[in-house]
Design an enzyme around this catalytic site. Structure first.
Site, mmCIF file in Angstrom:
data_model
loop_
_atom_site.group_PDB
_atom_site.id
_atom_site.type_symbol
_atom_site.label_atom_id
_atom_site.label_comp_id
_atom_site.label_asym_id
_atom_site.label_seq_id
_atom_site.Cartn_x
_atom_site.Cartn_y
_atom_site.Cartn_z
ATOM 1 N N ASP A 17 -41.335 -102.710 -81.039
ATOM 2 C CA ASP A 17 -41.332 -103.672 -82.135
ATOM 3 C C ASP A 17 -40.528 -104.875 -81.696
ATOM 4 O O ASP A 17 -39.329 -104.781 -81.465
ATOM 5 C CB ASP A 17 -40.691 -103.020 -83.363
ATOM 6 C CG ASP A 17 -40.570 -103.993 -84.518
ATOM 7 O OD1 ASP A 17 -39.493 -104.055 -85.122
ATOM 8 O OD2 ASP A 17 -41.558 -104.701 -84.784
ATOM 9 N N HIS A 38 -61.367 -87.223 -81.344
ATOM 10 C CA HIS A 38 -62.040 -85.948 -81.576
ATOM 11 C C HIS A 38 -63.427 -85.892 -80.955
ATOM 12 O O HIS A 38 -64.104 -84.867 -81.005
ATOM 13 C CB HIS A 38 -62.143 -85.665 -83.078
ATOM 14 C CG HIS A 38 -62.162 -84.208 -83.420
ATOM 15 N ND1 HIS A 38 -62.339 -83.205 -82.492
ATOM 16 C CD2 HIS A 38 -62.046 -83.572 -84.611
ATOM 17 C CE1 HIS A 38 -62.336 -82.037 -83.079
ATOM 18 N NE2 HIS A 38 -62.158 -82.219 -84.367
ATOM 19 N N ASP A 68 -60.549 -81.444 -78.642
ATOM 20 C CA ASP A 68 -60.647 -80.595 -79.824
ATOM 21 C C ASP A 68 -59.267 -80.099 -80.232
ATOM 22 O O ASP A 68 -58.271 -80.333 -79.562
ATOM 23 C CB ASP A 68 -61.607 -79.428 -79.561
ATOM 24 C CG ASP A 68 -61.194 -78.623 -78.348
ATOM 25 O OD1 ASP A 68 -62.048 -77.874 -77.842
ATOM 26 O OD2 ASP A 68 -60.047 -78.740 -77.912
ATOM 27 N N SER A 80 -31.605 -92.863 -73.738
ATOM 28 C CA SER A 80 -31.964 -92.289 -75.029
ATOM 29 C C SER A 80 -32.809 -91.049 -74.743
ATOM 30 O O SER A 80 -32.898 -90.596 -73.611
ATOM 31 C CB SER A 80 -32.773 -93.307 -75.817
ATOM 32 O OG SER A 80 -33.997 -93.538 -75.163
ATOM 33 N N SER A 133 -45.096 -93.633 -79.698
ATOM 34 C CA SER A 133 -44.563 -94.609 -80.640
ATOM 35 C C SER A 133 -43.357 -94.003 -81.332
ATOM 36 O O SER A 133 -43.469 -92.966 -82.001
ATOM 37 C CB SER A 133 -45.636 -94.966 -81.668
ATOM 38 O OG SER A 133 -45.056 -95.680 -82.727
ATOM 39 N N ASN A 134 -42.211 -94.628 -81.142
ATOM 40 C CA ASN A 134 -41.003 -94.075 -81.717
ATOM 41 C C ASN A 134 -40.641 -94.819 -82.996
ATOM 42 O O ASN A 134 -39.633 -95.508 -83.072
ATOM 43 C CB ASN A 134 -39.866 -94.176 -80.683
ATOM 44 C CG ASN A 134 -38.701 -93.327 -81.106
ATOM 45 O OD1 ASN A 134 -38.767 -92.602 -82.098
ATOM 46 N ND2 ASN A 134 -37.617 -93.426 -80.361
ATOM 47 N N ARG A 147 -29.403 -84.306 -72.725
ATOM 48 C CA ARG A 147 -29.206 -85.761 -72.661
ATOM 49 C C ARG A 147 -27.735 -86.092 -72.489
ATOM 50 O O ARG A 147 -27.363 -86.983 -71.719
ATOM 51 C CB ARG A 147 -29.757 -86.394 -73.936
ATOM 52 C CG ARG A 147 -29.464 -87.869 -74.056
ATOM 53 C CD ARG A 147 -30.079 -88.431 -75.324
ATOM 54 N NE ARG A 147 -29.477 -89.728 -75.585
ATOM 55 C CZ ARG A 147 -28.837 -90.069 -76.694
ATOM 56 N NH1 ARG A 147 -28.716 -89.190 -77.672
ATOM 57 N NH2 ARG A 147 -28.318 -91.260 -76.842
ATOM 58 N N GLY A 179 -41.075 -89.200 -85.447
ATOM 59 C CA GLY A 179 -40.396 -89.614 -86.674
ATOM 60 C C GLY A 179 -38.907 -89.666 -86.466
ATOM 61 O O GLY A 179 -38.391 -89.703 -85.351
#
Lengths: 380, 506
Positions: free
Chosen positions: B373, B476, B480, B327, B423-424, B307, B448
């Site tokens: 968000d 599911h 699998d 980013s 989703s960050n 990066r 995370g």
């Protein structure tokens, strides 16, 4: 499984002492009031009586109970409450083969019943009514017998893409029932003879509910051993599992020929046999026919409501003879208020002879006969 | 409302209706005057040639939703009895048989008619006791659910202007709620939801039968405390009231609906905004899917260097790019797309409208959603066709969507059509999460917070690594554990060894 054993005894022997039965008669049904689930079986094969019993079960038993009723009929065609028998069945074929015509009280389409066709009725409180639940119950009963049945999106039970069971429903204030057929080993030739529209020669336009034909199959094609008794046992087992938490029932109540039926059942059975119910509840419909005779082309139009001809119009654009024209108009007038049937023209002719004697005479009776021969089979 | 009797055709109906204007009807403020347009209504059209005298209740029906208030005169106490919902999603059925005719007396729960819809035959029983005033349908005509079936003349209501609430609930075989109100201002049809009442002190709920009993005993029904549903006054309540000599037991006498609890000074009641509603709906649906969780961690040392190199490149060619630096997200997203080309099942969706013929739609476009968000809440726009974009294109797109998202001006096309979601949440905090699937997708990954943590290298020494915890959820029913693990591993390898990205350049 003592319940099942006694069940099979009932069906196999059919000769339980009438005294025993009378002791267990419905009038003492209060013995069962603690259980919320009951089972009734009919070994009588008269469709009118069986439907009468069904109606009695609907109205005169406790609405909170879940009741399973198992029965079968001798050969007959049963049409829905609001159907047109002239459209749905081949009445001529049925009369030739002594097959009864029955109109039931629930909705839906026309079905053929015989001893290879088992019928189940499940009664439940109105709030619990659901088309799917009981269809799935019966389909699970078939799975227990190693038949790969499933419920399709018309809520019929099918095996391998063929329909094996059709359903109909009736809902009243506090109660509802779902009844359905199950083709175990029915006579498909006769079935097609009665219900197939390919044999029909009329051109009927009708209000009311039309049957939705589906390709059918017998369960016999998927199991060598299945029979009415096995089917009933399996359905009862699933029924107990679902609605009685698996607790066994006291013995099922059996109706047989020697039984004295409750009054409502008898009254209903009688009503179901009357012409007024069977034919008189036919919704309005019209029939158009035409034929080329040697003396002219005739267009026929008949309108019927409640089984009676309300309007008839036989006319010819090109017949010129005075006799022909007179006869056509006389018959058109006389047919009004006659019952719609293959004897309608006879009745009309009698009316003419009674009111206007001499109108039909040796000169024109040939024309009358020709017309009768043409019209009669088309009014069945 | 003067009823219009004996009409034979629509033309007469229209003509007569047009004569009734505000000017030539007495007490015109009591009634609603529909314009000529109202006459072309489902009821009249369905009537075909014979117009039915329209009871005033139905005028307002035609105008707006069935929940509107309207003024109907009860000079003769005529109540339209609507065809209740018989369940099963049936909207219309055929009338097969009438058991009553106009002029017959009928009691509550007595049979009125039989209707039929395909296979089900239903007996309709009366809700009121009274005299049959009018039948709306002939035998074999099609009756619509929710529309009037018969008019019943209920005694004991003379001279009272009643406001009726109509409910569409399937339960409407139960007697309807009724309320009396003062005459003046309440004629404008307002459409509050069914349970809100305008002036609690003037309204009391009771069935016509109960009202009659109260009237016969000279009791003001407003003083009786109701113990039925929504404070409805039942017959037993009136009897108890009489027995107690005109005192209602316990609580104060006016029985009325209090809808929601009155908010105190600290609490605050707010309706859901659009985003919250959408989230509520989609999460409720998502819960029905069995979600397989899979969690892992990635070492981002190599990606960090990668990066940095990319950012250096951007800085030196500032004019070519709409942003100053990128980013990790464009790198992650592009790697996700490369992995998707090797595991196309992760980009599929289930087609299950026919339970007997389930299908998987393998989608060619990798429209990767990015959870954002915003001040309004959570939204998930997606970047379209990542398989055809390079890392810089993806970065530009993320930049564009973020700007629009902050302003709240994302287009619907940006929000629809996503096939996989990232989703960050780590930018805010957290390590491992349990993200909920978007219902049309088969996978979602939550990142995370990156942390510097001690790890062992090949020589067994403890070294510092940039560790990013990663949490997957997959459907599911289709995916699998092996699939999600292999997919996750491929993605992880690409990110931990960014050099390999170039092997997939086309």
């Amino acid at each position: 499984m003592t319940i099942i054993k006694s069940f099979s005894n009932i069906l196999r022997t059919r000769s339980i002492s009438t005294l025993q039965l009378r002791q267990r008669t419905i009038l003492h049904a209060s013995r069962f009031y603690s259980s919320k689930v009951e089972c009734y079986i009919s070994t009588i094969n008269n469709p009118y009586i069986n439907l009468g019993i069904e109606e009695w079960l609907l109205r005169d038993t406790d609405p909170e109970k879940y009741i399973l009723y198992l029965w079968r009929n001798k050969p007959c065609v049963v049409i829905g409450r609001n159907q047109n028998p002239f459209l749905e069945c081949n009445l001529g074929y049925m009369q030739d083969n002594n097959i009864l015509l029955v109109r039931r009280r629930s909705g839906g389409g026309a079905v053929y019943h015989d001893m290879g066709n088992s019928i189940y009725t499940i009664f439940m409180p109105r709030e619990e009514f659901s088309r799917k639940t009981n269809a799935e119950l019966v389909s699970r009963a078939l799975l227990e017998l190693d038949i790969p049945a499933y419920v399709n999106d018309r809520h019929d039970i099918a095996v391998d893409g063929f329909k094996v069971s059709g359903s109909a429903y009736k809902i009243i204030n506090k109660r509802a029932y779902h009844h359905g057929t199950m083709l175990l080993d029915a006579d498909t030739t006769t079935l097609k003879g009665c219900l197939s529209k390919k044999n029909k020669i009329s051109n009927i336009n009708s209000k009311g509910v039309e049957s939705v034909p589906s390709p059918v199959t017998n369960l016999r094609n998927y199991s060598y051993t299945i029979d009415h008794q096995q089917f009933c046992e399996s359905v009862l087992y699933e029924f107990i599992r679902d609605y009685n938490d698996g607790q066994e029932l006291e013995k099922p109540i059996v109706f047989n020929e020697s039984h004295v039926l409750p009054q409502r059942a008898r009254e209903m059975a009688e009503e179901l046999q009357t012409w007024d119910w069977i034919y008189g509840q036919t919704p309005e419909f019209t029939n158009e026919i035409e034929k080329e005779f040697s003396w002219g082309h005739v267009n026929g139009f008949v309108r019927s409501r409640h089984g009676i001809i309300t309007e008839a119009d036989f006319s010819s654009p090109n017949a010129t003879g005075a006799h022909e024209v007179t006869i056509l108009s006389a018959i058109s007038n006389a047919l009004r208020d006659c019952r719609y049937s293959k004897n309608a023209v006879e009745a009309a002719v009698e009316k003419i002879n009674a009111n206007v004697p001499g109108l039909i005479n040796s000169e024109n009776e040939k024309i009358v006969e020709e017309l009768a021969q043409w019209i009669n089979p088309r009014l069945t | 409302m003067p009823t219009i009797h004996g009409l034979r055709c629509r033309r007469q109906l229209l003509k007569t209706a047009s004569l009734l204007t505000k000017n030539n009807v007495k007490n015109s403020s009591r009634y609603i005057f529909p314009t000529a347009t109202f006459v072309r209504t489902p009821i009249v059209q369905k009537a075909g040639l014979h117009a039915r005298p329209l009871v005033s209740g139905s005028w307002a029906n035609l105008k707006s939703s069935r929940r509107s208030f309207h003024a109907s005169t009860s000079i003769h106490g005529i109540k339209p009895f609507l065809l209740a919902d018989i369940g099963e999603g049936i909207t219309e059925c055929e009338v097969i048989q009438w058991f009553v005719k106009p002029g017959d007396s009928v009691t509550e729960f007595e049979k009125i008619c039989e209707v039929q819809s395909d296979k089900a035959s239903v007996e309709i029983t009366s809700r009121y006791t009274g005299k049959v005033a009018k039948l709306y349908y002939d035998v074999n005509e099609v009756a619509k659910v929710g529309q009037p079936l018969v008019d019943i003349d209920v005694e004991g209501e003379e001279g009272v202007v009643a406001e009726e609430q109509e409910q569409k609930s399937p339960d409407s075989m139960v007697t309807m709620e009724e309320s009396t109100t003062s005459q003046s201002s309440s004629n404008t049809p307002s459409t509050p939801p069914a349970r809100e009442l305008k002036d609690p002190s003037l309204l009391s709920l009771a069935t016509p039968a109960v009202r009659r009993i109260a009237k016969e005993n000279d009791i003001d029904i407003k003083l009786v405390r109701g113990t039925g549903k929504d404070g409805r006054v039942l017959k037993e309540d009136v009897m108890t009231y009489i027995k107690n000599g005109g005192q209602s037991p316990g609580q104060p006498s006016v029985a009325h609906v209090t809808q929601t609890s009155t908010p105190s000074a600290e609490d605050r009641l707010e309706p859901f905004n659009a985003i919250q509603k959408a989230m509520y709906k989609s999460m409720t649906k998502s819960v029905a899917i069995p979600q397989l969780g899979y969690q892992d961690e990635m070492e981002l040392n190599a990606a960090t260097d990668y990066r940095a190199a990319l950012n250096k490149h951007i800085a030196s060619n500032a004019a070519s790019f709409p942003f100053q630096k990128i980013s990790y997200m464009p790198i992650f997203i592009k790697c996700l797309s490369i992995a998707l080309s090797h595991y196309p099942i992760m980009n599929a969706t289930i087609i299950d409208d026919d339970a007997n013929a389930l299908k998987l739609l393998y989608r060619k476009s990798h429209n990767i959603g990015l959870a954002m968000d915003t001040p309004q809440g959570l939204i998930v726009p997606n970047i379209k066709d990542v398989q055809d974009k390079n890392i810089m294109d993806v970065a530009a797109e993320i930049h564009r969507l973020t700007e629009l998202g902050a302003k709240g001006s994302l287009a619907p096309s940006d929000l629809q059509g996503g096939t996989l979601t990232v989703s960050n949440v780590g930018t805010i905090g957290g390590t491992y999460a349990k993200p909920c699937l978007v219902t049309s997708e088969l996978g979602i990954v939550a990142l995370g917070r990156m942390q510097k943590l001690p790890r062992f290298d090949e020589a067994g020494n403890v070294v510092a690594k940039q560790i990013l915890p990663v949490s997957w959820s997959a459907d599911h029913r289709v995916i699998d554990g092996a699939t999600i693990a292999r997919f996750g591993n491929m993605w992880k390898n690409l990110i931990e060894n960014p050099i390999t990205i170039s092997a997939y350049l086309k």
